[in-house]
Design an enzyme around this catalytic site. Structure first.
Site, PDB file in Angstrom:
ATOM      1  N   ASP A  25       0.867  -1.182   0.000  1.00 36.15           N
ATOM      2  CA  ASP A  25       0.000   0.000   0.000  1.00 36.15           C
ATOM      3  C   ASP A  25       0.902   1.229   0.000  1.00 36.15           C
ATOM      4  O   ASP A  25       2.093   1.140   0.290  1.00 36.15           O
ATOM      5  CB  ASP A  25      -0.876  -0.017   1.255  1.00 36.15           C
ATOM      6  CG  ASP A  25      -1.822   1.173   1.321  1.00 36.15           C
ATOM      7  OD1 ASP A  25      -2.368   1.555   0.278  1.00 36.15           O
ATOM      8  OD2 ASP A  25      -2.004   1.729   2.425  1.00 36.15           O
ATOM      9  N   SER A  26       0.304   2.367  -0.302  1.00 31.86           N
ATOM     10  CA  SER A  26       1.055   3.614  -0.252  1.00 31.86           C
ATOM     11  C   SER A  26       1.502   3.951   1.177  1.00 31.86           C
ATOM     12  O   SER A  26       2.450   4.690   1.368  1.00 31.86           O
ATOM     13  CB  SER A  26       0.198   4.755  -0.782  1.00 31.86           C
ATOM     14  OG  SER A  26      -1.008   4.812  -0.068  1.00 31.86           O
TER      15      SER A  26
ATOM     16  N   CYS B 213      -3.725  -0.937  -2.190  1.00 31.20           N
ATOM     17  CA  CYS B 213      -3.931   0.499  -2.396  1.00 31.20           C
ATOM     18  C   CYS B 213      -4.899   0.741  -3.554  1.00 31.20           C
ATOM     19  O   CYS B 213      -4.664   0.261  -4.667  1.00 31.20           O
ATOM     20  CB  CYS B 213      -2.567   1.133  -2.709  1.00 31.20           C
ATOM     21  SG  CYS B 213      -2.630   2.868  -3.120  1.00 31.20           S
ATOM     22  N   ASN B 214      -5.966   1.478  -3.286  1.00 31.61           N
ATOM     23  CA  ASN B 214      -6.949   1.753  -4.337  1.00 31.61           C
ATOM     24  C   ASN B 214      -6.350   2.582  -5.465  1.00 31.61           C
ATOM     25  O   ASN B 214      -6.657   2.364  -6.635  1.00 31.61           O
ATOM     26  CB  ASN B 214      -8.159   2.476  -3.739  1.00 31.61           C
ATOM     27  CG  ASN B 214      -9.094   1.511  -3.031  1.00 31.61           C
ATOM     28  OD1 ASN B 214      -9.969   0.930  -3.647  1.00 31.61           O
ATOM     29  ND2 ASN B 214      -8.876   1.308  -1.741  1.00 31.61           N
TER      30      ASN B 214
ATOM     31  N   GLU C 224      -6.974   8.265  11.121  1.00 33.44           N
ATOM     32  CA  GLU C 224      -5.616   8.367  11.665  1.00 33.44           C
ATOM     33  C   GLU C 224      -5.610   9.097  13.012  1.00 33.44           C
ATOM     34  O   GLU C 224      -4.752   8.855  13.852  1.00 33.44           O
ATOM     35  CB  GLU C 224      -4.690   9.038  10.644  1.00 33.44           C
ATOM     36  CG  GLU C 224      -4.604   8.177   9.381  1.00 33.44           C
ATOM     37  CD  GLU C 224      -3.466   8.525   8.444  1.00 33.44           C
ATOM     38  OE1 GLU C 224      -2.827   9.565   8.634  1.00 33.44           O
ATOM     39  OE2 GLU C 224      -3.232   7.729   7.508  1.00 33.44           O
TER      40      GLU C 224
ATOM     41  N   CYS D  42     -11.654   2.410   0.170  1.00 32.04           N
ATOM     42  CA  CYS D  42     -10.399   2.985   0.672  1.00 32.04           C
ATOM     43  C   CYS D  42      -9.947   2.138   1.846  1.00 32.04           C
ATOM     44  O   CYS D  42     -10.759   1.711   2.670  1.00 32.04           O
ATOM     45  CB  CYS D  42     -10.621   4.437   1.112  1.00 32.04           C
ATOM     46  SG  CYS D  42      -9.219   5.140   1.998  1.00 32.04           S
TER      47      CYS D  42
ATOM     48  N   HIS E 259      -8.606   2.802   4.553  1.00 33.10           N
ATOM     49  CA  HIS E 259      -8.861   3.292   5.912  1.00 33.10           C
ATOM     50  C   HIS E 259     -10.309   3.070   6.361  1.00 33.10           C
ATOM     51  O   HIS E 259     -10.605   3.122   7.544  1.00 33.10           O
ATOM     52  CB  HIS E 259      -8.580   4.795   6.007  1.00 33.10           C
ATOM     53  CG  HIS E 259      -7.124   5.151   6.046  1.00 33.10           C
ATOM     54  ND1 HIS E 259      -6.272   4.886   5.020  1.00 33.10           N
ATOM     55  CD2 HIS E 259      -6.378   5.775   7.004  1.00 33.10           C
ATOM     56  CE1 HIS E 259      -5.058   5.332   5.330  1.00 33.10           C
ATOM     57  NE2 HIS E 259      -5.092   5.875   6.524  1.00 33.10           N
TER      58      HIS E 259
END
Lengths: 269, 269
Positions: free
Chosen positions: B13-14, B76-77, B156, B188, B190
């Protein structure tokens, strides 16, 4: 000397937030040429290690020096906190100002000040950079800090005065009402966008809001005047970025407070 | 074949958001060894150009291939939307799965589906990646998308069920109530953190929430089983990042849903 007078002021930030500093400088010094560099390919700096931030900041400093700037303004709080000394050294005779020192000077110069509030990103707050800077002027001043990680994305979403913005600011700022702070430093380039709404959230109407962007613009004006380097015939604004992110223009113009032409993408490193 | 059975699954992922995918894979496949790469030095990808995202994604793909992975999961999208084909090509015989295809397959396989909702970052929504993917299966399905830029920073900050989270979700999701969607894809990495609160915000209790992280974990299980490559003796989790950001451990453990040991920082590019 004439050449240096007509040289541009260099301003840089990790991204486009520093355009609030550019806006304040244009307002205070409309006859200066300005070169802005936003490291949009590598933003945000706040979550990166100090070592990484320093190496990025030095790359940008050299980019600006090569373009013959007469002054460098560090618009990024993270860079001001971690890399100021390295940039001053790299810049040699070229004066370097930073948002943290500028905001701090402004706060400590207010009369009868013994308690300053600071809001910023998590990185800026954790670095204790504002506390250290304030205590270097007056170690008796109490500093109360608050990290506000949601404010940057809210500013970028354009939610600067809706219910979510208000509620978020209440979460972050309500404890300041009982704290007795006399001023609140907006210690992040994005926060000037909330300057109108913050006084509505703070119950204590006597708290002075200190906008670091305006502070550094005033410091730059004073310094250039002292050095006899004020330009009277410029007024050009050039913007360099390391990547052209989505919504760039919309965001950039919101932060800069005016239309933006001639943005150039350059690769560093 | 025995060697390949015992080889790890690579997930990347990023940043650290993809740890929600790692969590889902660990839950679904507890006996697999997993290598996770989070490009924390260069996060977020969503605001970067497609060209930049592709070059980063290929660097990570080669990093994982060098470590002998038997499968690559694109968590990662943004990468799924912009670089899937390039990664498949670079990976050769190693199967590559991505969160967008996995979430899409899950949605279109639900009975009597003619309207799918998708929430994601601005980059994911602008890329139309979910629309394209859904329409590749069934062009008659209506897709309604909504970009939710504030949700990542809320996750976050750990504000996943407070008043600000609720209010933000109302801003983003209320229009879905009248839209007639039958499912809502959490597009996403998250967003799985909001999985419990989203049904409280949506008035229509029949909307099926599709968690892309769970979807890709199920796809990986099916694929490995088909290939006879299920591991029965592993269970190790190794985490590589390109920088160790502040609060890394706190965030990583929130996303991974368990404690995290032995994180290694590696430099790419």
């Amino acid at each position: 000397m004439q050449d240096l007078k007509n040289a541009p002021i260099g301003i840089f930030d990790s991204g486009i937030g520093g355009l609030t500093v550019a806006k304040a400088v244009i307002d205070a010094l409309p006859n200066e040429d300005i070169i802005y560099f936003g490291d949009t390919a590598r933003v945000p700096y706040g979550i990166k290690s100090e070592e990484t931030v320093r190496s990025y900041a030095l790359e940008i400093t050299h980019f600006l020096l090569k373009r013959g700037v007469k002054m460098i303004l560090i618009a990024c709080n993270t860079v001001s906190a971690s890399a100021k000394e390295e940039i001053i050294q790299a810049a040699g005779d070229i004066p370097v100002l930073d948002v943290i020192t500028a905001g701090t000077k402004n706060a400590v110069s207010l009369p009868k000040h013994n308690h300053v509030g600071v809001i910023g990103t998590l990185a800026t707050v954790n670095s204790q950079a504002y506390s250290k800077s304030i205590h270097a002027y007056d170690p008796t001043i109490t500093v109360t800090q608050q990290a506000c990680p949601i404010l940057v994305p809210l500013a970028e979403e354009g939610w600067i005065d809706n219910d979510v913005a208000l509620q978020t600011l209440h979460h972050y700022l309500d404890h300041f009402d009982e704290s007795g702070i006399q001023s609140l430093i907006l210690g992040c380039t994005h926060y000037p966008l909330f300057k109108d709404i913050i006084p509505k959230v703070l119950k204590d109407g006597n708290i002075e809001i200190i906008d670091s962007a305006e502070s550094i613009a005033e410091s730059a004006k004073t310094k250039l005047s002292e050095l006899g380097l004020l330009n009277e015939s410029g007024g050009e604004f050039r913007c360099y970025v390391s990547d052209r992110p989505q919504r760039f223009h919309e965001l950039a113009e919101r932060f800069l407070g005016r239309s933006l032409n001639g943005v150039e993408v350059v690769s560093l490193g």
